[in-house]
Motif scaffolding. Structure first.
Motif, PDB file in Angstrom:
ATOM      1  N   VAL A  82       0.851  -1.201   0.000  1.00  0.00           N
ATOM      2  CA  VAL A  82       0.000   0.000   0.000  1.00  0.00           C
ATOM      3  C   VAL A  82       0.886   1.250   0.000  1.00  0.00           C
ATOM      4  CG1 VAL A  82      -1.999  -1.082   1.079  1.00  0.00           C
ATOM      5  CG2 VAL A  82      -0.188  -0.057   2.525  1.00  0.00           C
ATOM      6  N   GLU A  83       2.182   1.028  -0.288  1.00  0.00           N
ATOM      7  CA  GLU A  83       3.108   2.174  -0.304  1.00  0.00           C
ATOM      8  C   GLU A  83       3.304   2.672  -1.727  1.00  0.00           C
ATOM      9  OE1 GLU A  83       5.744   1.505   3.653  1.00  0.00           O
ATOM     10  OE2 GLU A  83       6.319   2.826   2.007  1.00  0.00           O
ATOM     11  N   GLY A  84       3.030   3.966  -1.922  1.00  0.00           N
ATOM     12  CA  GLY A  84       3.238   4.555  -3.252  1.00  0.00           C
ATOM     13  C   GLY A  84       4.719   4.634  -3.572  1.00  0.00           C
ATOM     14  N   ASN A  85       5.046   4.574  -4.857  1.00  0.00           N
ATOM     15  CA  ASN A  85       6.448   4.660  -5.288  1.00  0.00           C
ATOM     16  C   ASN A  85       6.844   6.136  -5.449  1.00  0.00           C
ATOM     17  OD1 ASN A  85       8.532   5.151  -7.203  1.00  0.00           O
ATOM     18  ND2 ASN A  85       8.504   2.967  -7.726  1.00  0.00           N
ATOM     19  N   GLN A  90       6.510  11.557  -7.957  1.00  0.00           N
ATOM     20  CA  GLN A  90       7.213  12.763  -8.427  1.00  0.00           C
ATOM     21  C   GLN A  90       6.949  12.971  -9.918  1.00  0.00           C
ATOM     22  OE1 GLN A  90       8.356  15.167  -6.779  1.00  0.00           O
ATOM     23  NE2 GLN A  90       7.981  14.001  -4.918  1.00  0.00           N
ATOM     24  N   GLU A  91       6.922  11.833 -10.645  1.00  0.00           N
ATOM     25  CA  GLU A  91       6.728  11.932 -12.104  1.00  0.00           C
ATOM     26  C   GLU A  91       5.317  12.420 -12.424  1.00  0.00           C
ATOM     27  OE1 GLU A  91       8.006   8.234 -13.875  1.00  0.00           O
ATOM     28  OE2 GLU A  91       7.701   8.988 -15.907  1.00  0.00           O
ATOM     29  N   MET A  92       4.356  11.998 -11.595  1.00  0.00           N
ATOM     30  CA  MET A  92       2.971  12.392 -11.876  1.00  0.00           C
ATOM     31  C   MET A  92       2.217  12.533 -10.565  1.00  0.00           C
ATOM     32  SD  MET A  92       0.075  10.502 -14.115  1.00  0.00           S
ATOM     33  CE  MET A  92      -0.196   9.284 -12.839  1.00  0.00           C
ATOM     34  N   HIS A 108      -5.483   0.984   4.589  1.00  0.00           N
ATOM     35  CA  HIS A 108      -4.183   1.592   4.921  1.00  0.00           C
ATOM     36  C   HIS A 108      -3.522   2.040   3.624  1.00  0.00           C
ATOM     37  CE1 HIS A 108       0.111   0.979   6.725  1.00  0.00           C
ATOM     38  NE2 HIS A 108      -0.327   2.205   6.929  1.00  0.00           N
ATOM     39  N   VAL A 109      -2.833   3.191   3.664  1.00  0.00           N
ATOM     40  CA  VAL A 109      -2.086   3.638   2.485  1.00  0.00           C
ATOM     41  C   VAL A 109      -0.971   4.582   2.938  1.00  0.00           C
ATOM     42  CG1 VAL A 109      -3.768   5.499   1.998  1.00  0.00           C
ATOM     43  CG2 VAL A 109      -2.228   4.739   0.210  1.00  0.00           C
ATOM     44  N   VAL A 110       0.166   4.442   2.299  1.00  0.00           N
ATOM     45  CA  VAL A 110       1.292   5.351   2.568  1.00  0.00           C
ATOM     46  C   VAL A 110       1.644   6.017   1.239  1.00  0.00           C
ATOM     47  CG1 VAL A 110       3.654   5.576   3.397  1.00  0.00           C
ATOM     48  CG2 VAL A 110       2.138   3.798   4.363  1.00  0.00           C
ATOM     49  N   MET A 111       1.470   7.334   1.164  1.00  0.00           N
ATOM     50  CA  MET A 111       1.668   8.035  -0.115  1.00  0.00           C
ATOM     51  C   MET A 111       2.766   9.074   0.027  1.00  0.00           C
ATOM     52  SD  MET A 111       0.774   8.259  -3.280  1.00  0.00           S
ATOM     53  CE  MET A 111      -0.690   7.208  -3.316  1.00  0.00           C
ATOM     54  N   PRO A 112       3.816   8.986  -0.789  1.00  0.00           N
ATOM     55  CA  PRO A 112       4.832  10.052  -0.768  1.00  0.00           C
ATOM     56  C   PRO A 112       4.133  11.371  -1.081  1.00  0.00           C
ATOM     57  CG  PRO A 112       5.539   8.204  -2.140  1.00  0.00           C
ATOM     58  CD  PRO A 112       4.102   7.951  -1.795  1.00  0.00           C
TER      59      PRO A 112
END
Ligand code: EPZ
Length: 422
Positions: A82-85, A90-92, A108-112
């Protein structure tokens, strides 16, 4: 790095077909994370942003089959993280639209944290306000945000959006469809892309009412199934080609465009003296041998004048008789193209969020930059009528959101080519 070279080649003429909407297909693809069954999205445009979104889905563990042109089949039967890359976000920045589906599906989510961009800070406070209202806890750190649903999962509630944010409305919608009970989004965004997303979600078994109005009602369900859905045509691409006919004083049939999605653009072009007709295949624009005059533009959330057409319309206004004004109310810094247009002799001045365009200019070719996706299109439009060659650099912006941009312009008579920077 590549650039686009444009030379004036007289009035454009012929017909051009509009592709699937970038700003619809991105949330539609994110919505496929809400079910373990296969979803098939059709009329998917071949865009850089779509490539990023497909990589993002695979990052979360979804199987993505794009072997057939224009069709993307997604099966998110298992979510492996659930972790964003960070690189993809950054790219989009629109990758953040995965927060709602992942929170709904996995709790659950983890987003940069997405960077801002040239047009503004682009905060996500309204997205997070919505998730908190559904009972989630939100922990923000320097570089990421972690969102966790309550013990029993998300619970519906009433959410008021201080601004009718498109992204926040989409994220909250996708979180609420699997929440317990009813959610009401007040002051919701009303863009056609919201309706398109709600249509897909309802095909998947969601219970959403009155998407497209400022009050959307969602009755949570326990699970969603797969569905097949075609992306709506891109209203911003349609507007861009309507303006290509207007600025070159040509005539163009913009096929597959939905007049109901571009009413402000039609109204403003008519105010300037351009002939615009709704026909069977789309929208016919005729600016041949017509005296065109100034108008005033104010960007607003839908159904107001779209901020994404502000810069292409400004390029057109540099060529009509008389002084026009453009007021940008949606983003705080969306006049970066003014400097570039002034390199071509536009003589535009700006004060706060209002630009004054003197009009009546014969633009001259110059080396200019695409400062954002739509500003890049604006610079090409200006190049279509400038004396001498216009070189538009940083065209990766354009390729994010316009399918076969150079090819489509060539097909209607433009003298345009893409060359490598070196
Ligand atoms: C979507 O961006 C579009 N992008 C944009 O298109 C479009 O310009 C914009 O909507 C407005 O129509 C996609 O759909 C992928 P917002 P989004 O949230 O969702 C403020 C293009 O060229 N805001 O409606 O990011 C924000 O700062 C792109 O195709 C908050 O303050 O737009 C901005 O000033 C550019 N807090 C305003 O709302 C939030 O939590 C509008 O933003 C969210 C937004």
């Amino acid at each position: 790095m590549s650039k686009i070279l444009v030379n004036s080649n007289g009035p454009l003429h012929g017909e051009v077909s509009v592709s699937g909407a970038k700003n619809a297909v991105l949330p539609l693809l994110a919505a496929t994370l809400l079910t373990e069954e296969q979803c098939i999205i059709e009329s998917v445009p071949d865009l850089a942003d779509v490539k990023v979104m497909k990589k993002m889905l695979a990052n979360y563990g979804a199987k993505v089959d794009d072997s057939e042109e224009g069709i993307v089949k997604v099966t998110a039967d298992t979510i492996t993280t659930v972790e964003g890359n960070p690189e993809l976000v950054q790219e989009m920045r629109a990758s953040t639209v995965a927060m709602g589906p992942l929170l709904a599906r996995c709790g659950h989510v983890v987003m940069p944290m997405p960077g801002g961009c040239t047009i503004g800070k682009r905060p996500i406070d309204l997205h997070l306000k919505g998730f908190k209202a559904l009972g989630a806890t939100v922990v923000e750190s320097e570089d990421k945000v972690e969102i966790t649903a309550g013990e029993g999962g998300l619970v519906g509630d009433v959410i008021y959006l201080d601004f009718p944010s498109v992204g926040a409305t989409e994220n909250i919608l996708m979180a609420a469809v699997l929440a317990k009970g009813t959610t009401i989004i007040e002051n919701a965004a009303k863009e056609p892309e919201i309706i398109d997303l709600a249509n897909l979600l309802n095909k998947m078994g969601a219970k959403i009412k009155s998407a497209g109005t400022d009050m959307i009602r969602i009755e949570g369900v326990s699970r969603l199934s797969g569905a097949v859905h075609e992306v709506i045509p891109d209203r911003i691409e349609a507007g861009t080609f309507m303006l290509a006919a207007a600025i070159t004083r040509g005539d163009l049939l913009v096929k597959n465009a939905l007049p109901g999605h571009v009413r402000p653009i039609i109204a403003k072009l008519k105010e300037c003296g351009v002939k615009v007709e709704t026909v069977e295949e789309g929208i016919y624009v005729d600016a041949r041998e017509r005296e065109l005059n100034a108008t005033d533009i104010k960007t607003l959330p839908y159904p107001g004048f779209p901020t994404d057409i502000q810069s292409p319309f400004m390029a057109f206004l540099t060529t009509v008789n008389g002084k026009s004004t453009v007021r940008e109310t949606v983003f705080e810094n969306r006049f970066m193209h003014v400097v570039e247009l002034n390199r071509m002799g536009a003589d535009i001045t700006t004060e706060n969020r209002e630009a004054i365009i003197p009009g009546g200019k014969k633009l001259r070719g110059a080396k200019v930059r695409a400062t954002d996706l739509r500003a890049g299109a604006a610079m090409v439009l200006a190049g279509l009528v400038a004396t001498g060659t216009t070189e538009v650099s940083e065209i990766y912006h354009i390729e994010r959101g316009y399918e076969n941009f150079v090819g489509k312009f060539k097909s209607i008579g433009a003298d345009i080519m893409k060359v490598s920077e070196d």
